[in-house]
Scaffold this motif. Structure first.
Motif, mmCIF file in Angstrom:
data_model
loop_
_atom_site.group_PDB
_atom_site.id
_atom_site.type_symbol
_atom_site.label_atom_id
_atom_site.label_comp_id
_atom_site.label_asym_id
_atom_site.label_seq_id
_atom_site.Cartn_x
_atom_site.Cartn_y
_atom_site.Cartn_z
ATOM 1 N N GLU A 48 2.059 8.069 1.857
ATOM 2 C CA GLU A 48 1.923 6.820 2.320
ATOM 3 C C GLU A 48 2.863 5.724 2.067
ATOM 4 O O GLU A 48 3.382 5.453 1.106
ATOM 5 C CB GLU A 48 0.586 6.031 2.137
ATOM 6 C CG GLU A 48 0.335 4.926 2.398
ATOM 7 C CD GLU A 48 -1.132 4.193 2.261
ATOM 8 O OE1 GLU A 48 -1.634 4.425 1.054
ATOM 9 O OE2 GLU A 48 -1.634 3.328 3.092
ATOM 10 N N THR A 59 0.849 1.077 7.559
ATOM 11 C CA THR A 59 1.090 2.050 6.796
ATOM 12 C C THR A 59 1.068 3.311 7.575
ATOM 13 O O THR A 59 0.942 3.243 8.731
ATOM 14 C CB THR A 59 0.040 2.037 5.782
ATOM 15 O OG1 THR A 59 -1.269 2.373 6.689
ATOM 16 C CG2 THR A 59 -0.164 0.837 5.035
ATOM 17 N N ASP A 116 0.725 -1.369 -0.062
ATOM 18 C CA ASP A 116 0.069 0.186 0.119
ATOM 19 C C ASP A 116 0.883 1.327 -0.053
ATOM 20 O O ASP A 116 1.759 1.446 0.831
ATOM 21 C CB ASP A 116 -0.737 -0.145 1.396
ATOM 22 C CG ASP A 116 -2.083 0.894 1.365
ATOM 23 O OD1 ASP A 116 -2.191 1.483 0.219
ATOM 24 O OD2 ASP A 116 -2.869 0.963 2.174
ATOM 25 N N GLU A 118 0.437 7.226 6.592
ATOM 26 C CA GLU A 118 -0.327 7.904 5.684
ATOM 27 C C GLU A 118 -1.278 8.962 5.919
ATOM 28 O O GLU A 118 -2.362 9.176 5.705
ATOM 29 C CB GLU A 118 -1.339 6.825 4.875
ATOM 30 C CG GLU A 118 -2.107 6.022 5.796
ATOM 31 C CD GLU A 118 -3.005 5.355 4.727
ATOM 32 O OE1 GLU A 118 -3.801 5.610 3.856
ATOM 33 O OE2 GLU A 118 -3.377 4.056 5.044
ATOM 34 N N HIS A 131 -6.471 -3.707 4.910
ATOM 35 C CA HIS A 131 -6.728 -3.294 6.242
ATOM 36 C C HIS A 131 -6.961 -4.349 7.180
ATOM 37 O O HIS A 131 -7.663 -5.179 7.277
ATOM 38 C CB HIS A 131 -8.040 -2.559 6.196
ATOM 39 C CG HIS A 131 -7.839 -1.396 5.411
ATOM 40 N ND1 HIS A 131 -8.810 -0.873 4.283
ATOM 41 C CD2 HIS A 131 -6.991 -0.159 5.129
ATOM 42 C CE1 HIS A 131 -8.432 -0.055 3.575
ATOM 43 N NE2 HIS A 131 -7.269 0.537 4.298
ATOM 44 N N HIS A 175 -2.634 1.831 9.153
ATOM 45 C CA HIS A 175 -3.394 0.388 9.401
ATOM 46 C C HIS A 175 -2.269 -0.576 9.255
ATOM 47 O O HIS A 175 -1.428 -0.346 8.219
ATOM 48 C CB HIS A 175 -4.487 0.341 8.612
ATOM 49 C CG HIS A 175 -4.292 0.524 7.032
ATOM 50 N ND1 HIS A 175 -3.882 -0.647 6.119
ATOM 51 C CD2 HIS A 175 -4.463 1.659 6.245
ATOM 52 C CE1 HIS A 175 -3.795 -0.183 4.872
ATOM 53 N NE2 HIS A 175 -3.975 1.301 4.872
HETATM 54 ZN ZN ZN Z 1 -3.486 2.413 3.361
#
Ligand code: ZN
Ligand code: ZN
Length: 364
Positions: free
Chosen positions: A339, A323, A232, A325, A303, A296
């Motif tokens: 992120e 992450t 991510d 972000e 997630h 997260h």
């Molecule tokens: Zn994210």
């Protein structure tokens, strides 16, 4: 010579210990990422019954061959509703206290399961037991996430030279998704976000037929899925040379992101990492435009735990992958989010995402 122990068996043993603390004899798992984590099966229809005595995976005939190859627990292939056969097994084994993941089972299923397993048995709602195990990654899982993150960054690097005014957001998303696949991803970890201009102020913008135009922001939030593991990353670009206001915004978000990364270490609370980002934006009088949490966990799902939110007092542990972000979203103007995916190490943090965080210009 002792065989290297199978991580799936260790995971199930840990889960059984958690069940015993909850005074449950067994648990029935239907949430597919949890099934995959606990026995290796990746099909789309599964019920995994786990107890200290023996675990069984129930699935349907489409998955006969696949389940036998992937699962390290005995497989029972059944026709029709998996619960019918699972309930027979539960009665046969005299399981009277069965745990169910109450955040994953619908109310209707809950009632149906209750009537299937007999009046003497009790259903115990549990939440987050498997997720708590999943939050701390093994070295093998960390390797997979590392590769997913690298692939994701490569896909962005290969796509950047193609970007130019006149393309639509959808075309940009298609180019990114194509490159992820070409590099070996099974797919994207989530629907790629490409948002140009004012639309970048929508944190979860879906790509549209809107054209990339000069003098606008371009926000890209993308993730790959590789061997089941997600990555991510968000990067923001400027079409043409950015002005002073937009550059100041970018620098502010980057400062917040670096402050949050610096706060990541074992023992730090999730809230303290979130606060580091929020305080930085507060100093710049922009905290009110940061409308989501700082990060997260990610792994088999895009997630997962832990959530780096303002009220989350749980602590970070080595092996967690999260992450970072923070973002600032100004309605009618645009949004900036930066992120990275980071690993909590024994002593601090390692940023896994290699893509530059310089504010890059896209030339016309
Ligand atoms: Zn994210
Ligand atoms: Zn993202």
């Amino acid at each position: 010579m002792p065989l290297k122990s199978d991580p799936r068996r260790e995971r199930r043993d840990s889960l059984i210990r958690l069940l015993q603390q909850n005074k449950a004899q067994a648990i029935a798992i239907t949430h597919l990422p949890n099934v995959r984590y606990l026995c290796g099966f990746t099909g789309s229809n599964a019920l995994l019954l786990i107890s200290a005595r023996e675990s069984i995976l129930f699935t349907d005939p489409r998955y006969d061959i696949q389940a036998a190859t992937e699962s390290d627990v005995p497989v029972r292939v059944v026709r029709g509703v998996l619960w019918n056969d699972a309930a027979k097994e539960i009665r046969r084994r005299r399981i009277f206290r069965l745990a169910l993941e109450s955040d994953k089972v619908s109310h209707a299923d809950w009632d149906a399961i209750g009537s299937h397993i007999g009046a003497r048995a009790e259903l115990l709602p549990v939440q987050g037991l498997v997720e708590a195990l999943r939050a701390v990654k093994s070295s093998d899982e960390i390797e997979k996430i590392r590769r997913s993150v690298l692939l994701n960054s490569q896909a962005l690097a290969l796509t950047l030279p193609l970007l130019k005014p006149g393309m639509t957001e959808l075309e940009v998303a298609a180019e990114l998704d194509y490159r992820m696949r070409r590099l070996g991803a099974e797919g994207t970890a989530f629907e790629t976000i490409v948002a140009c201009g004012r639309r970048s102020a929508l944190p979860h913008a879906r790509p549209t037929s809107e054209l990339l135009k000069n003098n606008r922001l371009l926000l890209i939030d993308m993730g790959a899925s590789l061997e089941g593991y997600a990555s991510d990353m968000t990067r923001v670009f400027h079409l043409g040379k950015p002005g002073r206001k937009v550059r100041a915004l970018y620098d502010m978000v980057l400062e917040a992101q670096l402050a949050a990364i610096a706060a990541v270490r074992p023992g730090a609370t999730c809230a303290s990492v979130d606060l580091a980002a929020r305080e930085t934006l507060h100093r710049h009088r922009h905290a009110q435009f940061f409308t989501h949490s700082t990060g997260h966990g990610l792994g088999l799902e895009i997630h997962e735990g832990p959530r780096l939110g303002a009220k989350v007092e749980s602590v970070l542990l080595p092996g967690m992958v999260v992450t970072i972000e923070p973002g600032v979203y100004l309605e009618g103007f645009g949004g900036i989010r930066i992120e990275d995916t980071v690993l909590v190490t024994e002593t601090g943090v390692e940023v896994l995402t290699p893509s530059t965080k310089e504010f890059l210009e896209i030339a016309s």
